[in-house]
Design a protein around this motif. Sequence first.
Motif, mmCIF file in Angstrom:
data_model
loop_
_atom_site.group_PDB
_atom_site.id
_atom_site.type_symbol
_atom_site.label_atom_id
_atom_site.label_comp_id
_atom_site.label_asym_id
_atom_site.label_seq_id
_atom_site.Cartn_x
_atom_site.Cartn_y
_atom_site.Cartn_z
ATOM 1 N N TYR A 90 0.789 -1.215 0.012
ATOM 2 C CA TYR A 90 -0.035 -0.106 0.058
ATOM 3 C C TYR A 90 0.849 1.343 0.010
ATOM 4 O O TYR A 90 0.149 2.302 0.123
ATOM 5 N N GLY A 91 2.055 1.045 0.059
ATOM 6 C CA GLY A 91 3.025 2.313 -0.265
ATOM 7 C C GLY A 91 3.572 2.694 1.374
ATOM 8 O O GLY A 91 4.161 3.947 1.321
ATOM 9 N N PHE A 92 3.400 2.063 2.323
ATOM 10 C CA PHE A 92 3.811 2.510 3.738
ATOM 11 C C PHE A 92 5.311 2.061 3.960
ATOM 12 O O PHE A 92 5.649 1.119 3.229
ATOM 13 N N THR A 93 6.081 2.955 4.607
ATOM 14 C CA THR A 93 7.554 2.847 4.921
ATOM 15 C C THR A 93 7.446 2.674 6.309
ATOM 16 O O THR A 93 6.660 3.553 6.795
ATOM 17 N N LYS A 94 8.685 2.316 6.851
ATOM 18 C CA LYS A 94 9.033 2.201 8.271
ATOM 19 C C LYS A 94 9.354 3.575 8.582
ATOM 20 O O LYS A 94 10.178 4.200 7.788
ATOM 21 N N ALA A 95 8.794 4.416 9.480
ATOM 22 C CA ALA A 95 9.086 5.815 9.675
ATOM 23 C C ALA A 95 10.731 5.582 10.492
ATOM 24 O O ALA A 95 11.156 4.664 11.017
ATOM 25 N N THR A 96 11.567 6.781 10.194
ATOM 26 C CA THR A 96 12.731 6.820 10.837
ATOM 27 C C THR A 96 12.319 6.791 12.573
ATOM 28 O O THR A 96 11.440 7.216 12.787
ATOM 29 N N ASP A 97 13.455 6.621 13.346
ATOM 30 C CA ASP A 97 13.475 6.749 14.837
ATOM 31 C C ASP A 97 12.922 8.077 15.186
ATOM 32 O O ASP A 97 12.114 8.069 16.086
ATOM 33 N N THR A 98 13.368 9.213 14.480
ATOM 34 C CA THR A 98 12.788 10.597 14.839
ATOM 35 C C THR A 98 11.415 10.726 14.721
ATOM 36 O O THR A 98 10.708 11.235 15.449
ATOM 37 N N GLU A 99 11.011 10.209 13.507
ATOM 38 C CA GLU A 99 9.783 10.389 12.937
ATOM 39 C C GLU A 99 8.950 9.714 14.082
ATOM 40 O O GLU A 99 7.683 9.899 14.304
ATOM 41 N N ALA A 100 9.182 8.382 14.185
ATOM 42 C CA ALA A 100 8.410 7.407 15.070
ATOM 43 C C ALA A 100 8.424 7.976 16.467
ATOM 44 O O ALA A 100 7.177 7.750 16.955
#
Length: 116
Positions: A90-100
């Motif tokens: 669906y186009g999701f990616t794992k967020a970076t540590d900062t974003e998460a």
Amino acid sequence: MSSIIYVVPWAICDTDSVYINKVDSTTVAAPEKGAEVWDWCIRDVIPNPDKRSKDIFAVIDVYNGYKEKLNEKGMSVFSLNNSAEKLADYGFTKATDTEAAFIRERVMKLGTKKKK
């Protein structure tokens, strides 16, 4: 130019990660609470806590969206397809540590409760 950021709570398929899908707000309609997104529904629409940004966070709820629909039909949930591979489709990616960390603490307000 602002973006709509769809946030998937990490507990659906990966207990350590937050998955996101960034979408340009000029190409899609603004998200609405309860609206369907793929096979799920939007639980909350939250403006960016950083007032300098026009970003919007739409928190997707894979469990309650299914439960509500199926309960209306007298059915129960047997299994959910919410794997990391499906999110990638669906186009999701794992967020970076900062974003998460920002999403957990400032957007979803998780981890801000004091332990007893």
